[in-house]
Write a protein that holds these residues in place. Structure first.
Motif, short mmCIF file in Angstrom:
data_model
loop_
_atom_site.label_atom_id
_atom_site.label_comp_id
_atom_site.label_asym_id
_atom_site.label_seq_id
_atom_site.Cartn_x
_atom_site.Cartn_y
_atom_site.Cartn_z
N THR A 133 0.77 -1.21 0.07
CA THR A 133 0.23 -0.04 -0.09
C THR A 133 0.80 1.47 0.02
OG1 THR A 133 -0.16 0.18 2.24
CG2 THR A 133 -1.80 -1.22 1.22
N TRP A 134 2.15 1.15 -0.11
CA TRP A 134 2.99 2.35 -0.22
C TRP A 134 2.36 3.23 -1.54
CZ3 TRP A 134 8.78 2.57 -1.47
CH2 TRP A 134 9.30 4.13 -0.99
N TYR A 145 3.01 5.38 5.52
CA TYR A 145 2.46 5.69 4.08
C TYR A 145 1.19 6.85 4.07
CZ TYR A 145 4.86 1.19 3.64
OH TYR A 145 5.78 0.34 3.53
N ASN A 188 13.75 -4.36 7.13
CA ASN A 188 15.13 -3.77 6.92
C ASN A 188 16.21 -4.08 7.84
OD1 ASN A 188 14.48 -2.34 4.52
ND2 ASN A 188 13.06 -1.09 5.73
N GLN A 204 11.03 -8.05 7.01
CA GLN A 204 10.49 -7.66 5.64
C GLN A 204 11.61 -6.65 5.07
OE1 GLN A 204 7.45 -4.08 4.19
NE2 GLN A 204 6.26 -5.99 5.23
N TYR A 223 9.58 -7.21 -0.07
CA TYR A 223 8.91 -5.99 -0.42
C TYR A 223 9.47 -5.22 -1.86
CZ TYR A 223 12.48 -2.45 1.69
OH TYR A 223 13.67 -1.57 1.84
N PRO A 255 8.69 -6.53 -4.64
CA PRO A 255 8.85 -7.57 -5.23
C PRO A 255 8.91 -7.63 -6.73
CG PRO A 255 6.82 -7.86 -4.65
CD PRO A 255 7.25 -6.57 -3.86
N LEU A 256 8.47 -6.29 -7.35
CA LEU A 256 8.38 -6.05 -8.66
C LEU A 256 9.39 -5.26 -9.22
CD1 LEU A 256 4.43 -5.58 -9.29
CD2 LEU A 256 5.84 -7.48 -9.47
N GLN A 308 9.56 -2.45 -8.09
CA GLN A 308 8.86 -1.16 -8.49
C GLN A 308 8.56 -1.08 -10.03
OE1 GLN A 308 10.97 1.94 -6.01
NE2 GLN A 308 9.27 1.80 -4.98
N GLY A 309 8.41 -2.11 -10.70
CA GLY A 309 8.31 -2.07 -12.25
C GLY A 309 9.42 -2.43 -12.91
N LEU A 367 10.07 -5.82 -14.71
CA LEU A 367 9.20 -6.20 -15.77
C LEU A 367 9.50 -5.81 -17.22
CD1 LEU A 367 5.93 -5.06 -13.72
CD2 LEU A 367 7.32 -7.06 -13.36
N PRO A 415 3.25 -7.22 -3.47
CA PRO A 415 3.48 -6.15 -4.69
C PRO A 415 2.27 -5.20 -4.43
CG PRO A 415 2.15 -8.34 -5.13
CD PRO A 415 2.72 -8.64 -3.88
N LYS A 416 2.41 -4.05 -4.73
CA LYS A 416 1.65 -2.85 -4.65
C LYS A 416 0.94 -2.58 -5.99
CE LYS A 416 0.47 1.58 -5.30
NZ LYS A 416 0.57 2.39 -6.53
N ALA A 417 -0.39 -2.46 -6.25
CA ALA A 417 -1.01 -2.09 -7.37
C ALA A 417 -2.15 -1.62 -7.33
CB ALA A 417 -1.24 -3.59 -7.98
N ASN A 462 -3.89 -0.74 -10.00
CA ASN A 462 -4.52 -0.74 -11.25
C ASN A 462 -5.10 -2.34 -11.20
OD1 ASN A 462 -4.43 -2.36 -14.02
ND2 ASN A 462 -3.87 -0.25 -14.72
N ASN A 464 -1.04 -10.07 -10.86
CA ASN A 464 -0.26 -10.43 -9.64
C ASN A 464 -0.67 -11.69 -8.92
OD1 ASN A 464 1.47 -8.14 -10.27
ND2 ASN A 464 0.52 -6.91 -8.55
N1 LIG Z 1 9.34 -2.05 4.79
C1 LIG Z 1 9.94 -1.28 4.04
O1 LIG Z 1 10.51 -0.54 4.11
C2 LIG Z 1 9.06 -1.25 2.52
C3 LIG Z 1 9.82 -0.54 1.39
C4 LIG Z 1 9.17 -0.43 0.22
C5 LIG Z 1 7.85 -1.00 -0.08
N2 LIG Z 1 7.39 -1.71 1.19
C6 LIG Z 1 5.90 -2.53 0.79
O2 LIG Z 1 6.10 -3.32 -0.36
C7 LIG Z 1 4.95 -3.15 -1.14
C8 LIG Z 1 5.26 -3.00 -2.53
O3 LIG Z 1 6.81 -2.64 -2.75
P1 LIG Z 1 6.44 -1.11 -3.94
O4 LIG Z 1 5.10 -0.57 -3.94
O5 LIG Z 1 7.72 -0.28 -3.71
O6 LIG Z 1 6.89 -1.81 -5.24
P2 LIG Z 1 6.47 -3.02 -6.10
O7 LIG Z 1 5.16 -3.64 -5.60
O8 LIG Z 1 7.39 -3.92 -6.66
O9 LIG Z 1 5.95 -2.15 -7.50
C9 LIG Z 1 4.72 -1.24 -7.48
C10 LIG Z 1 4.41 -0.77 -8.86
O10 LIG Z 1 4.38 -1.66 -9.90
C11 LIG Z 1 3.40 -1.57 -10.34
N3 LIG Z 1 2.72 -2.70 -10.68
C12 LIG Z 1 2.15 -3.68 -9.77
N4 LIG Z 1 1.58 -4.41 -10.29
C13 LIG Z 1 2.02 -4.56 -11.74
C14 LIG Z 1 1.75 -5.53 -12.91
N5 LIG Z 1 1.11 -6.61 -12.61
N6 LIG Z 1 2.14 -4.97 -14.11
C15 LIG Z 1 2.91 -3.97 -14.17
N7 LIG Z 1 3.14 -2.97 -13.14
C16 LIG Z 1 2.61 -3.56 -12.12
C17 LIG Z 1 2.58 -0.48 -9.68
O11 LIG Z 1 1.69 0.24 -10.62
P3 LIG Z 1 0.29 0.43 -10.08
O12 LIG Z 1 0.08 0.80 -8.69
O13 LIG Z 1 -0.25 1.65 -11.00
O14 LIG Z 1 -0.79 -0.90 -10.37
C18 LIG Z 1 3.42 0.26 -8.91
O15 LIG Z 1 3.91 1.31 -9.92
C19 LIG Z 1 4.71 -1.42 -0.74
O16 LIG Z 1 3.61 -0.93 -1.48
C20 LIG Z 1 4.62 -1.63 0.61
O17 LIG Z 1 3.64 -2.19 1.31
C21 LIG Z 1 7.91 -1.93 2.16
#
Ligand SMILES: NC(=O)c1ccc[n+]([C@@H]2O[C@H](COP(=O)([O-])OP(=O)(O)OC[C@H]3O[C@@H](n4cnc5c(N)ncnc54)[C@H](OP(=O)(O)O)[C@@H]3O)[C@@H](O)[C@H]2O)c1
Length: 277
Positions: free
Chosen positions: A19-20, A53, A141, A163, A191, A193-194, A196-197, A200, A234-236, A238, A245
């Protein structure tokens, strides 16, 4: 849904929803709520959020998405390091509970290490657990040395997860953190896991996705999830992204895929500082 057993014996869903960046813009809120609800409907019943967040905004989005449907969900939230003192963590948790609209957070994490002594944070977490405000606690971390320090503390072995940043393009933790955690049967929550795109659009990922008739994100997540004791969040926002996912739970990568991914994203050949974003 696939589950990963936490050290307290509780099963946590292996694939969840990040949900970030949610709860930051009022105009996006309805879409974010819809995306989380769509994910829950597809069986992604673990939701990861944090007081950081949107400065509470993401927890409010989660609260709206889960109103009236708390049962069967696994909620993860995180406390800021500067709030992780004996009293501060309790107050921060109470604020999070209010924003989420629930009585218990399933897993409460220290977002990263700060100035508060770790023993004090653990004491606060244990108190929250005894009071029923959280069901389990963990960290985020933390590198291998941080984990060793934590495990040496009273109640340190109650830690339920670490995490950390983990995806195809960032495999550093495979060198020491993953083996250490696996030895202690401590699940890792991956965290970003994509990437951040970023991962892909890599040709190796695109080729394997095409071969299986799935989206690149499905491949990137299936790669993380094939490993025992691994949870991915993963955060999405869309809806199509959420669907792609969720499909990762149904994709088994074959040995040839894994070989190609190893060639494109080599495993670490030595120790490196823990990567953090
Ligand atoms: N503990 C920590 O310090 C820490 C740090 C970073 C993140 N986190 C947690 O981990 C979660 C995930 O990490 P993140 O948000 O940094 O990055 P992520 O999940 O790797 O990537 C999110 C990005 O990928 C896009 N996306 C998602 N699914 C997709 C798909 N099927 N095809 C193409 N693009 C896609 C999303 O777009 P849309 O949103 O437009 O769909 C968004 O721009 C966070 O939201 C948070 O909850 C924790």
């Amino acid at each position: 849904m696939r589950f990963v057993e936490l050290p307290n014996g509780v099963p946590a869903p292996a694939l969840g929803l990040g949900t970030w960046r949610m709860g930051e813009r009022a105009g996006q809120r309805a879409q974010e709520v819809r995306a989380l609800q769509h994910g829950i409907d597809l069986g992604l019943t673990l939701i990861d959020t944090a007081e950081m967040y949107g400065e509470g905004g993401a927890e409010e989005v989660v609260g709206e998405a889960i109103a009236g449907r708390r049962d069967g969900l696994f909620l993860v939230s995180k406390v800021y390091p500067h709030n992780a003192s004996r009293k501060g963590a309790v107050s921060a948790c109470e604020r999070s509970l209010k924003r989420l609209g629930v009585e218990t957070i399933d897993l409460y994490l220290l977002h990263w290490r700060g100035g508060v002594p770790l023993a004090e944070t653990v004491e606060a977490f244990e108190r929250l657990k005894n009071d029923g405000k959280i069901a389990a606690w963990g960290v985020s971390n933390f590198d291998a040395a941080d984990m060793a320090e934590l495990w040496a503390l009273d109640s340190g072995d109650a830690c339920a997860t670490n995490q950390v940043l983990y995806h195809l393009g960032e495999r550093g933790i495979e060198w020491d953190l993953v083996p250490h955690c696996r030895e202690r049967r401590l699940p890792i929550m991956a965290y970003s896991p994509l990437g951040q795109g970023d991962v892909l659009v890599e040709p190796a990922v695109e080729d394997i996705a095409q071969k299986h008739g799935v989206a690149p994100a499905t491949v990137a997540l299936a790669w993380v999830l094939r490993q025992e004791g691994m949870i991915a969040i993963p955060k999405a926002a869309n809806l199509d992204h959420v669907k792609a996912n969720a499909a990762a739970l149904g994709l088994a990568l074959d040995p040839g895929d894994l070989k190609d991914l190893d060639a494109a994203f080599p495993a670490p050949s030595g120790p490196s500082p823990l990567a953090i974003i």
